[in-house]
Design a protein around this motif. Structure first.
Motif, mmCIF file in Angstrom:
data_model
loop_
_atom_site.group_PDB
_atom_site.id
_atom_site.type_symbol
_atom_site.label_atom_id
_atom_site.label_comp_id
_atom_site.label_asym_id
_atom_site.label_seq_id
_atom_site.Cartn_x
_atom_site.Cartn_y
_atom_site.Cartn_z
ATOM 1 N N SER A 177 52.411 40.344 40.510
ATOM 2 C CA SER A 177 51.433 40.738 39.489
ATOM 3 C C SER A 177 52.002 40.523 38.096
ATOM 4 O O SER A 177 51.334 39.966 37.212
ATOM 5 N N ALA A 178 53.251 40.959 37.888
ATOM 6 C CA ALA A 178 53.888 40.804 36.581
ATOM 7 C C ALA A 178 54.026 39.332 36.207
ATOM 8 O O ALA A 178 53.801 38.947 35.052
ATOM 9 N N GLU A 179 54.371 38.492 37.189
ATOM 10 C CA GLU A 179 54.530 37.060 36.927
ATOM 11 C C GLU A 179 53.191 36.419 36.557
ATOM 12 O O GLU A 179 53.130 35.573 35.650
ATOM 13 N N ILE A 180 52.127 36.798 37.257
ATOM 14 C CA ILE A 180 50.804 36.227 36.977
ATOM 15 C C ILE A 180 50.328 36.625 35.589
ATOM 16 O O ILE A 180 49.790 35.806 34.828
ATOM 17 N N VAL A 181 50.541 37.876 35.208
ATOM 18 C CA VAL A 181 50.159 38.317 33.865
ATOM 19 C C VAL A 181 50.925 37.536 32.809
ATOM 20 O O VAL A 181 50.356 37.102 31.785
ATOM 21 N N GLN A 182 52.207 37.305 33.030
ATOM 22 C CA GLN A 182 53.006 36.532 32.086
ATOM 23 C C GLN A 182 52.502 35.095 31.974
ATOM 24 O O GLN A 182 52.467 34.520 30.881
ATOM 25 N N LEU A 183 52.084 34.516 33.105
ATOM 26 C CA LEU A 183 51.546 33.154 33.085
ATOM 27 C C LEU A 183 50.240 33.092 32.293
ATOM 28 O O LEU A 183 49.999 32.148 31.538
ATOM 29 N N LEU A 184 49.390 34.092 32.473
ATOM 30 C CA LEU A 184 48.135 34.130 31.728
ATOM 31 C C LEU A 184 48.397 34.280 30.231
ATOM 32 O O LEU A 184 47.765 33.626 29.395
ATOM 33 N N LYS A 185 49.342 35.131 29.884
ATOM 34 C CA LYS A 185 49.699 35.306 28.472
ATOM 35 C C LYS A 185 50.297 34.022 27.900
ATOM 36 O O LYS A 185 50.020 33.653 26.754
ATOM 37 N N GLU A 186 51.109 33.344 28.713
ATOM 38 C CA GLU A 186 51.724 32.094 28.251
ATOM 39 C C GLU A 186 50.653 31.036 28.002
ATOM 40 O O GLU A 186 50.687 30.306 27.018
ATOM 41 N N SER A 187 49.675 30.944 28.884
ATOM 42 C CA SER A 187 48.600 29.960 28.696
ATOM 43 C C SER A 187 47.762 30.317 27.478
ATOM 44 O O SER A 187 47.331 29.448 26.727
ATOM 45 N N ASN A 188 47.550 31.617 27.271
ATOM 46 C CA ASN A 188 46.828 32.099 26.093
ATOM 47 C C ASN A 188 47.548 31.675 24.806
ATOM 48 O O ASN A 188 46.933 31.211 23.842
ATOM 49 N N ARG A 189 48.876 31.784 24.801
ATOM 50 C CA ARG A 189 49.663 31.402 23.622
ATOM 51 C C ARG A 189 49.779 29.881 23.479
ATOM 52 O O ARG A 189 49.566 29.317 22.411
ATOM 53 N N ARG A 190 50.133 29.227 24.579
ATOM 54 C CA ARG A 190 50.435 27.794 24.539
ATOM 55 C C ARG A 190 49.214 26.956 24.196
ATOM 56 O O ARG A 190 49.289 26.012 23.419
ATOM 57 N N TYR A 191 48.079 27.281 24.811
ATOM 58 C CA TYR A 191 46.885 26.457 24.647
ATOM 59 C C TYR A 191 45.837 27.110 23.729
ATOM 60 O O TYR A 191 44.750 26.571 23.573
ATOM 61 N N ARG A 192 46.158 28.266 23.147
ATOM 62 C CA ARG A 192 45.209 29.033 22.328
ATOM 63 C C ARG A 192 43.895 29.229 23.082
ATOM 64 O O ARG A 192 42.802 29.141 22.533
ATOM 65 N N GLN A 193 44.038 29.497 24.376
ATOM 66 C CA GLN A 193 42.898 29.696 25.248
ATOM 67 C C GLN A 193 42.350 31.100 25.042
ATOM 68 O O GLN A 193 43.109 32.078 24.979
ATOM 69 N N THR A 194 41.052 31.217 24.908
ATOM 70 C CA THR A 194 40.420 32.525 24.850
ATOM 71 C C THR A 194 40.416 33.102 26.261
ATOM 72 O O THR A 194 39.921 32.471 27.195
ATOM 73 N N LEU A 195 40.987 34.291 26.424
ATOM 74 C CA LEU A 195 41.216 34.864 27.749
ATOM 75 C C LEU A 195 40.546 36.228 27.852
ATOM 76 O O LEU A 195 40.781 37.109 27.028
ATOM 77 N N ILE A 196 39.703 36.391 28.878
ATOM 78 C CA ILE A 196 39.060 37.677 29.153
ATOM 79 C C ILE A 196 39.439 38.084 30.567
ATOM 80 O O ILE A 196 39.169 37.354 31.526
ATOM 81 N N VAL A 197 40.068 39.240 30.696
ATOM 82 C CA VAL A 197 40.550 39.718 31.987
ATOM 83 C C VAL A 197 39.880 41.042 32.340
ATOM 84 O O VAL A 197 39.901 41.989 31.551
ATOM 85 N N ILE A 198 39.288 41.082 33.536
ATOM 86 C CA ILE A 198 38.774 42.323 34.098
ATOM 87 C C ILE A 198 39.916 42.971 34.870
ATOM 88 O O ILE A 198 40.539 42.332 35.720
ATOM 89 N N THR A 199 40.205 44.221 34.587
ATOM 90 C CA THR A 199 41.306 44.874 35.287
ATOM 91 C C THR A 199 41.112 46.388 35.325
ATOM 92 O O THR A 199 40.473 46.970 34.449
ATOM 93 N N HIS A 200 41.675 46.994 36.358
ATOM 94 C CA HIS A 200 41.734 48.460 36.412
ATOM 95 C C HIS A 200 43.148 48.930 36.100
ATOM 96 O O HIS A 200 43.417 50.123 36.080
ATOM 97 N N ASP A 201 44.061 47.966 35.860
ATOM 98 C CA ASP A 201 45.470 48.249 35.622
ATOM 99 C C ASP A 201 45.705 48.448 34.120
ATOM 100 O O ASP A 201 45.620 47.500 33.336
ATOM 101 N N GLU A 202 46.018 49.669 33.734
ATOM 102 C CA GLU A 202 46.206 49.974 32.318
ATOM 103 C C GLU A 202 47.389 49.204 31.719
ATOM 104 O O GLU A 202 47.361 48.831 30.549
ATOM 105 N N ASN A 203 48.425 48.937 32.533
ATOM 106 C CA ASN A 203 49.582 48.199 32.037
ATOM 107 C C ASN A 203 49.211 46.771 31.641
ATOM 108 O O ASN A 203 49.735 46.229 30.668
#
Length: 230
Positions: A177-203
């Motif tokens: 889970s931690a690795e996937i979140v980091q990958l999503l954040k990296e893609s958000n930064r690297r490609y300036r991708q607009t990212l919307i995540v549905i989650t129940h995880d407060e972290n």
């Protein structure tokens, strides 16, 4: 620059006594490159909202604008093209084709669109996602974390305007889970991708730029965590 805007979205299922109002006048906007987390209890309308934003399910009322385009003013064939080219969808259960290997799963939406695969982008994504040595593996030969990485790669291959992720770590252990979140954040930064995540995880939510909380189909709280990079 505004990338997505929802205006007075409603979604109603059933009629009369059986009517269920899954969304009730939801309005908000998202800037290019912003990471938005949408949280809320089960049944609050989170997944319904995500599907409407992605052109998967039509609203009962209201409008969605993505990259200056009125999503639901389009005909069905135009809407299908919009989904493939403008939206990257990531689901909790991966939705990979079992008889296709990693590269084939990642490039399937582009090939379905009759377009040529950008090999340079594909190689970059394989490297970023740690899948270089798994490119010919079938989904059954991959771990859950690796399958979710393929799902992310498929969502990013088209360089979409918006990436929508529905509980992307809900089926994974804490390390993956931690690795996937980091990958999503990296893609958000690297490609300036607009990212919307549905989650129940407060972290996970606290790593976003902004949080929207839904209850009973309405936005009940908005919290700015950090400013969006210019």
């Amino acid at each position: 620059m505004e990338m997505l805007r929802a205006e007075r979205l409603t979604k109603i299922y059933g009629k009369g006594e059986n009517e269920i109002r899954a969304l009730d006048g939801v309005s908000f906007s998202v800037e290019q490159g912003e990471f938005l987390a949408i949280i809320g209890p089960s049944g609050s309308g989170k997944s319904t909202l995500l599907h409407i934003l992605g052109g998967v399910d039509r609203p009962s009322g209201g409008t969605v604008w993505v990259n200056g385009q009125d999503v639901y003013a389009q005909k069905e064939d135009q809407l299908a093209i919009f989904r493939r080219r403008q939206v990257g969808l990531i689901y909790q259960f991966y939705n990979l084709i079992p008889v296709l290997n990693v590269v084939e799963n990642m490039t399937l939406p582009i090939l379905m669109d009759g377009r040529k695969v950008n090999r340079e982008r594909m190689e970059e994504l394989l490297k970023v996602l740690g899948l270089e040595n798994r490119r010919t593996h079938l989904p059954a030969q991959l771990s859950g974390g690796q399958q979710q990485r393929v799902s992310i790669g498929r969502a990013l291959m088209n360089a979409p305007a918006v990436v929508l992720a529905d509980e992307p770590t809900g089926n994974l252990d804490s390390r993956n889970s931690a690795e996937i979140v980091q990958l999503l954040k990296e893609s958000n930064r690297r490609y300036r991708q607009t990212l919307i995540v549905i989650t129940h995880d407060e972290n996970i939510a606290l790593q976003a730029d902004r949080i929207l909380a839904l209850e009973d189909g309405r936005i009940v709280r908005e919290e700015r965590i950090r400013e969006v990079r210019a």
